[in-house]
Design a protein around this motif. Structure first.
Motif, PDB file in Angstrom:
ATOM      1  N   PHE A 183       0.830  -1.206   0.000  1.00  0.00           N
ATOM      2  CA  PHE A 183       0.000   0.000   0.000  1.00  0.00           C
ATOM      3  C   PHE A 183       0.866   1.259   0.000  1.00  0.00           C
ATOM      4  N   LEU A 184       1.981   1.223   0.715  1.00  0.00           N
ATOM      5  CA  LEU A 184       2.892   2.362   0.696  1.00  0.00           C
ATOM      6  C   LEU A 184       3.438   2.572  -0.713  1.00  0.00           C
ATOM      7  N   GLU A 185       3.846   1.498  -1.365  1.00  0.00           N
ATOM      8  CA  GLU A 185       4.373   1.615  -2.723  1.00  0.00           C
ATOM      9  C   GLU A 185       3.308   2.124  -3.690  1.00  0.00           C
ATOM     10  N   ALA A 186       2.070   1.714  -3.507  1.00  0.00           N
ATOM     11  CA  ALA A 186       0.993   2.207  -4.375  1.00  0.00           C
ATOM     12  C   ALA A 186       0.835   3.722  -4.231  1.00  0.00           C
ATOM     13  N   GLN A 187       0.953   4.236  -3.019  1.00  0.00           N
ATOM     14  CA  GLN A 187       0.847   5.680  -2.812  1.00  0.00           C
ATOM     15  C   GLN A 187       2.057   6.411  -3.378  1.00  0.00           C
ATOM     16  N   ARG A 188       3.233   5.801  -3.239  1.00  0.00           N
ATOM     17  CA  ARG A 188       4.420   6.396  -3.873  1.00  0.00           C
ATOM     18  C   ARG A 188       4.195   6.497  -5.376  1.00  0.00           C
ATOM     19  N   GLY A 189       3.610   5.440  -5.942  1.00  0.00           N
ATOM     20  CA  GLY A 189       3.360   5.417  -7.382  1.00  0.00           C
ATOM     21  C   GLY A 189       2.485   6.561  -7.843  1.00  0.00           C
ATOM     22  N   GLY A 190       1.484   6.898  -7.044  1.00  0.00           N
ATOM     23  CA  GLY A 190       0.626   8.022  -7.407  1.00  0.00           C
ATOM     24  C   GLY A 190       1.394   9.323  -7.501  1.00  0.00           C
ATOM     25  N   LEU A 191       2.304   9.537  -6.580  1.00  0.00           N
ATOM     26  CA  LEU A 191       3.108  10.762  -6.599  1.00  0.00           C
ATOM     27  C   LEU A 191       4.136  10.711  -7.731  1.00  0.00           C
ATOM     28  N   ARG A 192       4.749   9.562  -7.941  1.00  0.00           N
ATOM     29  CA  ARG A 192       5.713   9.453  -9.052  1.00  0.00           C
ATOM     30  C   ARG A 192       5.029   9.676 -10.397  1.00  0.00           C
ATOM     31  N   ARG A 193       3.825   9.126 -10.553  1.00  0.00           N
ATOM     32  CA  ARG A 193       3.099   9.322 -11.816  1.00  0.00           C
ATOM     33  C   ARG A 193       2.806  10.797 -12.066  1.00  0.00           C
TER      34      ARG A 193
ATOM     35  N   GLY B  87      -2.902  20.072 -17.411  1.00  0.00           N
ATOM     36  CA  GLY B  87      -4.233  19.535 -17.653  1.00  0.00           C
ATOM     37  C   GLY B  87      -4.355  18.024 -17.542  1.00  0.00           C
ATOM     38  N   LYS B  88      -3.244  17.323 -17.347  1.00  0.00           N
ATOM     39  CA  LYS B  88      -3.298  15.853 -17.271  1.00  0.00           C
ATOM     40  C   LYS B  88      -3.854  15.413 -15.923  1.00  0.00           C
ATOM     41  N   THR B  89      -4.771  14.450 -15.974  1.00  0.00           N
ATOM     42  CA  THR B  89      -5.358  13.904 -14.755  1.00  0.00           C
ATOM     43  C   THR B  89      -4.662  12.604 -14.368  1.00  0.00           C
ATOM     44  N   ALA B  90      -4.918  12.157 -13.165  1.00  0.00           N
ATOM     45  CA  ALA B  90      -4.326  10.913 -12.673  1.00  0.00           C
ATOM     46  C   ALA B  90      -4.681   9.743 -13.594  1.00  0.00           C
ATOM     47  N   PHE B  91      -5.926   9.709 -14.090  1.00  0.00           N
ATOM     48  CA  PHE B  91      -6.332   8.611 -14.962  1.00  0.00           C
ATOM     49  C   PHE B  91      -5.541   8.611 -16.267  1.00  0.00           C
ATOM     50  N   GLU B  92      -5.330   9.775 -16.840  1.00  0.00           N
ATOM     51  CA  GLU B  92      -4.528   9.871 -18.068  1.00  0.00           C
ATOM     52  C   GLU B  92      -3.092   9.407 -17.822  1.00  0.00           C
ATOM     53  N   LEU B  93      -2.550   9.758 -16.660  1.00  0.00           N
ATOM     54  CA  LEU B  93      -1.176   9.376 -16.339  1.00  0.00           C
ATOM     55  C   LEU B  93      -1.052   7.880 -16.090  1.00  0.00           C
ATOM     56  N   VAL B  94      -2.064   7.268 -15.491  1.00  0.00           N
ATOM     57  CA  VAL B  94      -2.069   5.806 -15.332  1.00  0.00           C
ATOM     58  C   VAL B  94      -2.057   5.155 -16.711  1.00  0.00           C
ATOM     59  N   ASP B  95      -2.907   5.642 -17.610  1.00  0.00           N
ATOM     60  CA  ASP B  95      -2.949   5.091 -18.968  1.00  0.00           C
ATOM     61  C   ASP B  95      -1.608   5.267 -19.678  1.00  0.00           C
ATOM     62  N   ALA B  96      -1.004   6.447 -19.541  1.00  0.00           N
ATOM     63  CA  ALA B  96       0.291   6.709 -20.181  1.00  0.00           C
ATOM     64  C   ALA B  96       1.361   5.780 -19.613  1.00  0.00           C
ATOM     65  N   GLU B  97       1.347   5.617 -18.306  1.00  0.00           N
ATOM     66  CA  GLU B  97       2.338   4.728 -17.684  1.00  0.00           C
ATOM     67  C   GLU B  97       2.165   3.298 -18.183  1.00  0.00           C
ATOM     68  N   ARG B  98       0.944   2.825 -18.226  1.00  0.00           N
ATOM     69  CA  ARG B  98       0.666   1.454 -18.682  1.00  0.00           C
ATOM     70  C   ARG B  98       1.047   1.256 -20.133  1.00  0.00           C
ATOM     71  N   ALA B  99       0.901   2.294 -20.931  1.00  0.00           N
ATOM     72  CA  ALA B  99       1.242   2.207 -22.353  1.00  0.00           C
ATOM     73  C   ALA B  99       2.739   2.415 -22.566  1.00  0.00           C
ATOM     74  N   GLY B 100       3.468   2.730 -21.468  1.00  0.00           N
ATOM     75  CA  GLY B 100       4.909   2.923 -21.593  1.00  0.00           C
ATOM     76  C   GLY B 100       5.302   4.269 -22.156  1.00  0.00           C
ATOM     77  N   ARG B 101       4.352   5.185 -22.150  1.00  0.00           N
ATOM     78  CA  ARG B 101       4.635   6.529 -22.670  1.00  0.00           C
ATOM     79  C   ARG B 101       4.954   7.448 -21.511  1.00  0.00           C
ATOM     80  N   GLU B 102       5.657   8.473 -21.827  1.00  0.00           N
ATOM     81  CA  GLU B 102       5.862   9.555 -20.861  1.00  0.00           C
ATOM     82  C   GLU B 102       4.644  10.455 -20.945  1.00  0.00           C
ATOM     83  N   GLY B 103       4.083  10.839 -19.755  1.00  0.00           N
ATOM     84  CA  GLY B 103       2.883  11.681 -19.638  1.00  0.00           C
ATOM     85  C   GLY B 103       2.761  12.663 -20.708  1.00  0.00           C
TER      86      GLY B 103
END
Length: 182
Positions: free
Chosen positions: A20-30, A166-182
């Motif tokens: 859970f700690l790593e998941a929260q770190r991930g949100g900030l890193r994204r 203008g990028k939202t958390a959801f867009e950044l999750v999608d970008a990360e999963r697709a291997g793209r930079e935000g």
């Protein structure tokens, strides 16, 4: 950087809390994914906060708490006069170096927590007006506090990122999963 924390192995409370700690770190890193150093240093709201400063603050805070739990002196001492420096990169600091520092802190956190015999083990809290005198806290409390601290700032980071480009958390999750930079 997980967005969903999988169920822990039966009885692995330590692993669950670390996940859970790593998941929260991930949100900030994204939130800094694909940004330049200049973008990450922007203060796009009425607040003095920047994304780079939040990353630095969370990394320093995590390191400080782990050192407190280990009963070691803090590697980075902050006073009332220097506290603000934990929220912004100084002239020679970069976002990439700060993220690498945080990765090292996260690794030390995991190694330390996995080395303690029990999450019930305690450590003394430092003297401070906001702590009861001679208070002790458990390693479980420590992990929950780090999750709380990181999650609070990950939420701040979502707002700052959206204000920067203008990028939202959801867009950044999608970008990360697709291997793209935000």
């Amino acid at each position: 950087m997980p967005t969903h924390v999988l169920a822990e192995a039966h009885g692995d409370e330590t692993g669950a809390l670390l996940a859970f700690l790593e998941a929260q770190r991930g949100g900030l890193r994204r939130a800094v994914l694909g940004l330049t150093g200049a973008q990450a240093a922007q203060r796009p709201t009425a607040s003095e906060l920047s994304l780079a400063g939040l990353v630095k603050h969370v990394a320093e805070t995590e390191q400080g708490w782990i050192e407190t739990a280990q009963e070691l002196p803090h590697s980075i001492e902050r006073t009332q006069d220097t506290w603000h420096l934990s929220f912004r990169l100084e002239d020679d600091e970069t976002l990439a170096e700060t993220l690498a520092f945080w990765d090292r802190v996260a690794q030390r956190t995991e190694e330390f927590i996995r080395s303690v015999p029990s999450l019930n083990d305690t450590f003394p809290l430092p003297p401070a007006p906001w702590f009861p005198p001679e208070a002790r806290q458990s390693m479980r409390w420590l992990l929950l506090h780090l999750i709380e601290e990181t999650a609070r700032h990950a939420g701040h980071a979502d707002i700052l990122r959206e204000s920067v480009d203008g990028k939202t958390a959801f867009e950044l999750v999608d970008a990360e999963r697709a291997g793209r930079e935000g």
